[in-house]
Every structure is written in structure tokens, then in C-alpha cells.
Enzyme design. Structure first.
Site, PDB file in Angstrom:
ATOM      1  N   SER A  46      17.454 -25.748  -2.818  1.00 13.61           N
ATOM      2  CA  SER A  46      17.527 -25.251  -1.729  1.00 13.61           C
ATOM      3  C   SER A  46      17.631 -24.053  -1.071  1.00 13.61           C
ATOM      4  O   SER A  46      16.379 -23.764  -1.172  1.00 13.61           O
ATOM      5  CB  SER A  46      19.791 -24.773  -2.577  1.00 13.61           C
TER       6      SER A  46
ATOM      7  N   LYS B 128      20.220 -28.849   4.146  1.00 12.49           N
ATOM      8  CA  LYS B 128      20.366 -28.073   2.339  1.00 12.49           C
ATOM      9  C   LYS B 128      21.673 -28.264   2.145  1.00 12.49           C
ATOM     10  O   LYS B 128      22.019 -28.225   0.820  1.00 12.49           O
ATOM     11  CB  LYS B 128      19.768 -26.590   2.899  1.00 12.49           C
TER      12      LYS B 128
ATOM     13  N   TYR C 235      18.205 -26.660   9.888  1.00 15.54           N
ATOM     14  CA  TYR C 235      17.630 -26.402   8.264  1.00 15.54           C
ATOM     15  C   TYR C 235      19.000 -26.530   7.516  1.00 15.54           C
ATOM     16  O   TYR C 235      19.024 -27.099   5.914  1.00 15.54           O
ATOM     17  CB  TYR C 235      16.922 -25.908   7.872  1.00 15.54           C
TER      18      TYR C 235
END
Length: 231
Positions: free
Chosen positions: A138, A156, A152
């Protein structure tokens, strides 16, 4: 020997974790997109006397994911799956107003869709293992709002949620989403090319992952810095 599949394993955190597992006698199936770098990594790790299968390819390709699991089956099964391969979605990072949608799709495809696809492919072997484990790598961007990290971070965050649900649905497995914290990696350098501040090498973070494997706490989200502090 236990068997691990590690994606994005030719360098950075993936390679550092593979090195640590090889030193412990794990057999490995390694994935990365750059064949020559992956081959060099596999050759180095095989020096530990363990079996290492290197399969270059793109985790978004279903056939490649099937090949990874088939290779692990030939080594004896899948005890650990590490979804480490990641895509930023834009290099360098961009504000949401200018984030290329194709880049966002790529981030979601690599970080979320492909990760789940590989889990689905490996689940029968993970369930058959006495210590079946899934680790998804993560980021603090999954939980905190940082300018330019929206695409992004969103990918995640989605991966974190999939890991949490998988942990509920598969109570016999251990499913850990692990935020490794700041590291000196090619991905970070591509994300923020103007940031010259020193950052820890990925190998410094690996003991946090090993602690999880040794102690096997409940499925959930863990931060490497807190795991390292509690050693």
C-alpha cells in the site's frame, strides 16, 4: 520449502523482499516487465541455493498471471502472494485537473484489477497452504490526501479495501495491506523527480514484512514504521 510469488520483483522493495525470503530458504516465482533486469535478479537470488523462476511480463495480462501461478504450482504451491507491482498513472505526478485519464486507468489496472486477478488465480493454492498469505503493498497516499497523488492514492485506497474484504471472506488466510513508508525507489523518483532528500533503502523496510510472516497477526492494514519500532 514454502513458495512465494512476488510481482515487481526485479528491483526496489520487491527484490529486497525476495532476497530476504531466499535467504530463509523460500522458493520464488518472480515477475517484472524488464526481462534482463529480472534475469539478473533471479541469478543473484539463486545463489542462496533456493529455486527461483523468473517470468517477465505485464501483470495486467491474464495469461501472464496464469503462468505465474502455474510456475508456483510446479514448485509446490503458493504460500505467499505479494502484490508489489505498481503504476503511478502519471510521471511525474499531476494535479487531478490535468491527470491523464489513460494514466489513471493504467494505475487502476495494474494496482487494483491485476492484483485481484492474481489473487483469484492463486486462491485455490493459497487455501491449500497451511499458512496461505496475501500481502498487498500500500502507500500512505491511500489514507492521506497529498496534492498530485490523487490518482495513485485512489488506486492504492481501492487495493486496501479489496485486501480488507478478502480478509473477511477468507478467514483461514492472512491478508495484510502494508504501507512501507518512504523509500528510495525508482517509482518515487519518477513520481517526484525534483525531490533530492535522502530516503531509506527498501532493504531497511523488509524486516517489517518478515515480522508479519513470523508473528502472523490478524488480517488488516499495517504500517512498516510501526512494525519496525515494535521489534
Amino acid at each position: 520449502m514454502p513458495v512465494a510469488i512476488i510481482t515487481g520483483a526485479s528491483k526496489g522493495l520487491g527484490r529486497a523482499l525476495a532476497e530476504a525470503l531466499a535467504a530463509r530458504g523460500w522458493d520464488l516465482v518472480l515477475d517484472a516487465r524488464t526481462a534482463e533486469v529480472l534475469k539478473e535478479t533471479a541469478t543473484a537470488l539463486a545463489g542462496h541455493g533456493t529455486r527461483v523462476t523468473a517470468l517477465p511480463g505485464d501483470v495486467t495480462d491474464p495469461a501472464h498471471r496464469s503462468d505465474l501461478v502455474a510456475a508456483a504450482w510446479k514448485l509446490g504451491g503458493v504460500d505467499l502472494l505479494v502484490n508489489n507491482a505498481s503504476a503511478l498513472g502519471a510521471e511525474p505526478l499531476a494535479r487531478l485537473e490535468g491527470l491523464p485519464l489513460d494514466g489513471l486507468r493504467r494505475a487502476l489496472e495494474v494496482n487494483v484489477v491485476a492484483a485481484l486477478g492474481l489473487v483469484q488465480e492463486a486462491l485455490p493454492l493459497l487455501r491449500a497452504s497451511e499458512a496461505g498469505t496475501v500481502i498487498t503493498v500500500s502507500s500512505d497516499a491511500a489514507a492521506e490526501a497529498y496534492e498530485t497523488w490523487g490518482g495513485y492514492g485512489a488506486s492504492k485506497a481501492a487495493l486496501d479495501h479489496l485486501a480488507a474484504v478478502l480478509g473477511e471472506e477468507e478467514p483461514r488466510l492472512r491478508v495484510w495491506a502494508v504501507d512501507p513508508g518512504d523509500m528510495a525507489t525508482d517509482l518515487y523518483a519518477a513520481a517526484v523527480p525534483d525531490d533530492g532528500d535522502p530516503r531509506p533503502e527498501p532493504a531497511r523496510v523488509v524486516p517489517a514484512f518478515l515480522r508479519l510472516l513470523d508473528e502472523r497477526p490478524a488480517s488488516g492494514r499495517y504500517g512498516a514504521p510501526s512494525l519496525l519500532e515494535g521489534r
